[in-house]
Design a protein around this motif. Structure first.
Motif, PDB file in Angstrom:
ATOM      1  N   GLU A 186       0.816  -1.214   0.000  1.00  0.00           N
ATOM      2  CA  GLU A 186       0.000   0.000   0.000  1.00  0.00           C
ATOM      3  C   GLU A 186       0.849   1.263   0.000  1.00  0.00           C
ATOM      4  OE1 GLU A 186      -4.042  -1.662   2.239  1.00  0.00           O
ATOM      5  OE2 GLU A 186      -2.670  -0.312   3.305  1.00  0.00           O
ATOM      6  N   ASP A 187       1.867   1.310   0.835  1.00  0.00           N
ATOM      7  CA  ASP A 187       2.669   2.525   0.909  1.00  0.00           C
ATOM      8  C   ASP A 187       3.428   2.771  -0.384  1.00  0.00           C
ATOM      9  OD1 ASP A 187       3.403   4.704   2.820  1.00  0.00           O
ATOM     10  OD2 ASP A 187       5.424   4.031   2.281  1.00  0.00           O
ATOM     11  N   GLU A 188       3.887   1.708  -1.034  1.00  0.00           N
ATOM     12  CA  GLU A 188       4.582   1.872  -2.316  1.00  0.00           C
ATOM     13  C   GLU A 188       3.628   2.394  -3.389  1.00  0.00           C
ATOM     14  OE1 GLU A 188       8.069  -1.537  -2.128  1.00  0.00           O
ATOM     15  OE2 GLU A 188       6.000  -2.146  -2.568  1.00  0.00           O
ATOM     16  N   LEU A 189       2.399   1.895  -3.395  1.00  0.00           N
ATOM     17  CA  LEU A 189       1.415   2.385  -4.361  1.00  0.00           C
ATOM     18  C   LEU A 189       1.083   3.847  -4.097  1.00  0.00           C
ATOM     19  CD1 LEU A 189      -0.900  -0.746  -4.412  1.00  0.00           C
ATOM     20  CD2 LEU A 189       0.252   0.207  -6.420  1.00  0.00           C
ATOM     21  N   ILE A 190       0.859   4.197  -2.847  1.00  0.00           N
ATOM     22  CA  ILE A 190       0.546   5.585  -2.499  1.00  0.00           C
ATOM     23  C   ILE A 190       1.691   6.503  -2.908  1.00  0.00           C
ATOM     24  CG2 ILE A 190       0.184   7.177  -0.562  1.00  0.00           C
ATOM     25  CD1 ILE A 190      -1.270   4.799   0.842  1.00  0.00           C
ATOM     26  N   ALA A 191       2.917   6.086  -2.635  1.00  0.00           N
ATOM     27  CA  ALA A 191       4.077   6.898  -2.996  1.00  0.00           C
ATOM     28  C   ALA A 191       4.177   7.077  -4.509  1.00  0.00           C
ATOM     29  CB  ALA A 191       5.353   6.255  -2.451  1.00  0.00           C
ATOM     30  N   ALA A 192       3.911   6.007  -5.258  1.00  0.00           N
ATOM     31  CA  ALA A 192       3.991   6.092  -6.715  1.00  0.00           C
ATOM     32  C   ALA A 192       2.910   7.011  -7.267  1.00  0.00           C
ATOM     33  CB  ALA A 192       3.863   4.693  -7.322  1.00  0.00           C
ATOM     34  N   PHE A 193       1.696   6.871  -6.752  1.00  0.00           N
ATOM     35  CA  PHE A 193       0.613   7.740  -7.226  1.00  0.00           C
ATOM     36  C   PHE A 193       0.888   9.197  -6.870  1.00  0.00           C
ATOM     37  CE2 PHE A 193      -2.498   3.934  -6.640  1.00  0.00           C
ATOM     38  CZ  PHE A 193      -2.058   3.392  -7.833  1.00  0.00           C
ATOM     39  N   ALA A 194       1.382   9.440  -5.658  1.00  0.00           N
ATOM     40  CA  ALA A 194       1.688  10.808  -5.244  1.00  0.00           C
ATOM     41  C   ALA A 194       2.786  11.407  -6.112  1.00  0.00           C
ATOM     42  CB  ALA A 194       2.100  10.834  -3.774  1.00  0.00           C
ATOM     43  N   ALA A 195       3.789  10.606  -6.468  1.00  0.00           N
ATOM     44  CA  ALA A 195       4.861  11.090  -7.336  1.00  0.00           C
ATOM     45  C   ALA A 195       4.323  11.476  -8.712  1.00  0.00           C
ATOM     46  CB  ALA A 195       5.955  10.023  -7.467  1.00  0.00           C
ATOM     47  N   ASP A 196       3.366  10.688  -9.227  1.00  0.00           N
ATOM     48  CA  ASP A 196       2.735  11.043 -10.502  1.00  0.00           C
ATOM     49  C   ASP A 196       2.080  12.422 -10.419  1.00  0.00           C
ATOM     50  OD1 ASP A 196       3.444   8.624 -11.697  1.00  0.00           O
ATOM     51  OD2 ASP A 196       1.544   7.651 -11.176  1.00  0.00           O
ATOM     52  N   ILE A 197       1.409  12.678  -9.314  1.00  0.00           N
ATOM     53  CA  ILE A 197       0.702  13.955  -9.160  1.00  0.00           C
ATOM     54  C   ILE A 197       1.693  15.112  -9.036  1.00  0.00           C
ATOM     55  CG2 ILE A 197      -0.911  15.264  -7.730  1.00  0.00           C
ATOM     56  CD1 ILE A 197      -2.075  12.492  -6.834  1.00  0.00           C
ATOM     57  N   THR A 198       2.694  14.962  -8.201  1.00  0.00           N
ATOM     58  CA  THR A 198       3.651  16.054  -8.013  1.00  0.00           C
ATOM     59  C   THR A 198       4.465  16.306  -9.278  1.00  0.00           C
ATOM     60  OG1 THR A 198       5.205  14.485  -7.005  1.00  0.00           O
ATOM     61  CG2 THR A 198       3.814  15.739  -5.520  1.00  0.00           C
TER      62      THR A 198
END
Length: 383
Positions: A120-132
């Protein structure tokens, strides 16, 4: 045309759409481009009415789009399919093809997909990186994340469903979050502390576009006229991605909970009757909703009211999504945080405390417009 010029000159606001290649998202991008170019009026956009003049909302021309999706159909092709189905006007996809293609280049793979081994944390980090990364590339001052993906079943246990992973990513990226779906999003108990600590505005959930919009008007009418509602039943026929998703009983239950809550809140107590949702693929993006209301009048006279609502889901939703993205962006600019209960006008199951009737919710929305207006000069620019 806009109610007034909005936003500071040269600034950009990102709109990151979860479900970015779906019907609603495609209509949002195409519609924003069409209104900005003067090809169509902003019908259905409350933020383009005089009540929102000089509130400092970002201009439609300043919005840039990107998002996550798990499908790979390009937005220009998706728009052509919507035009063939009568959702978009003929010729519009070609007229705004450049804007659709630009948004499509900013769409990143969503998830989790089958076989994805990230936690979960890896997915959240990846999605957040896409947004930023999107915010950086586009040169936007800020971005708002809006969930317009298909309805998912209510989760069980502590595992975060996809909608909650995206919501957590929005928080990590420092973005206001709007949940236009009945899916869990920020409502998951595992995210409560994160949402409170993030200091970001958020709103939702489940956009009020058709049958429930009508219920939020009719329910108070019966209550205010002291007419006793004995039963209120409804049926929805719809196709497209939403129809397919809601064929799952668990997803339909999540959807119906908001519809039934509106009635209970406006009438003061639950009433007999249910809402049924039937998937009719031939209807595509169009839907029909029937309501049958049994009520008692003076001396026990038994009476009935029947309503029929026929509409195009994407055309009903898209202007509201644009409204919400602009309102949430301006709320962040004004330093507001936490649940934006004043935006309950737009939702079946709004966050925070507020009235249930549409009239009461609209009054709250107008008061919110005044809050946004404070600190802006006559050009809609922050002092």
């Amino acid at each position: 045309m806009s109610a007034s010029p909005s936003g500071s000159h040269g600034s950009r606001t990102g709109v990151w759409l979860i479900g970015a290649r779906g019907s609603v998202a495609t209509t949002v991008v195409a519609g924003c481009a069409a209104v900005t170019a003067g090809l169509h009026p902003p019908t259905g956009m409350v933020t383009e009415t005089p009540d929102f003049a000089d509130t400092g909302l970002p201009a439609l021309s300043s919005l840039v789009f990107g998002g996550h999706d798990t499908v790979d159909c390009p937005l220009p092709k998706r728009a052509e399919a919507l035009a063939d189905g009568g959702v978009l006007p003929p010729g519009l996809p070609s007229a705004v093809r450049a804007e659709l293609a630009a948004a499509d280049r900013e769409i990143r793979p969503g998830g989790p997909l089958p076989g994805d081994t990230r936690d979960e944390d890896e997915l959240i980090a990846a999605f957040a990186a896409d947004i930023t990364d999107f915010v950086r590339r586009s040169g936007a001052d800020r971005a708002v994340v809006v969930n317009v993906a298909s309805t998912e079943p209510a989760p069980t246990g502590r595992t975060l469903p996809a909608s909650s992973l995206y919501a957590a990513a929005a928080l990590r990226a420092g973005c206001p979050y709007v949940n236009f779906t009945p899916s869990t999003g920020l409502h998951h108990p595992e995210l409560a502390a994160r949402a409170a600590a993030a200091g970001l505005p958020y709103a939702g959930r489940d956009g009020k576009t058709g049958q429930t919009l009508l219920r939020s008007v009719l329910g108070p009418m019966f209550a205010q006229r002291a007419l006793t509602v004995r039963a209120w039943s409804g049926t929805n026929l719809l196709g497209g991605g939403d129809g397919a998703a809601l064929a799952d009983p668990a997803a339909a239950a999540a959807k119906n909970a908001g519809k039934e809550r509106v009635l209970a809140d406006t009438l003061g107590a639950p009433v007999e009757g249910e809402v049924h949702i039937d998937d009719v693929p031939a209807l595509g993006d169009w839907k029909t909703a029937w309501d049958h209301i049994a009520f008692d009048g003076f001396l026990g006279a038994r009476m009935f009211l029947q309503t029929t609502w026929q509409g195009c889901d994407s055309a009903l939703a898209a202007p509201l999504v644009l409204d919400l993205a602009r309102l949430a962006a301006r709320a962040q600019e004004r330093g507001l945080s936490g649940p934006l209960s004043e935006l309950g006008f737009y939702f079946k199951d709004p966050v925070g405390d507020g009235p249930s009737s549409l009239a009461g919710q609209y009054a709250e929305l107008l008061r919110f417009a005044e809050r946004l207006r404070d600190g802006a000069d006559g050009r809609g620019v922050q002092r």
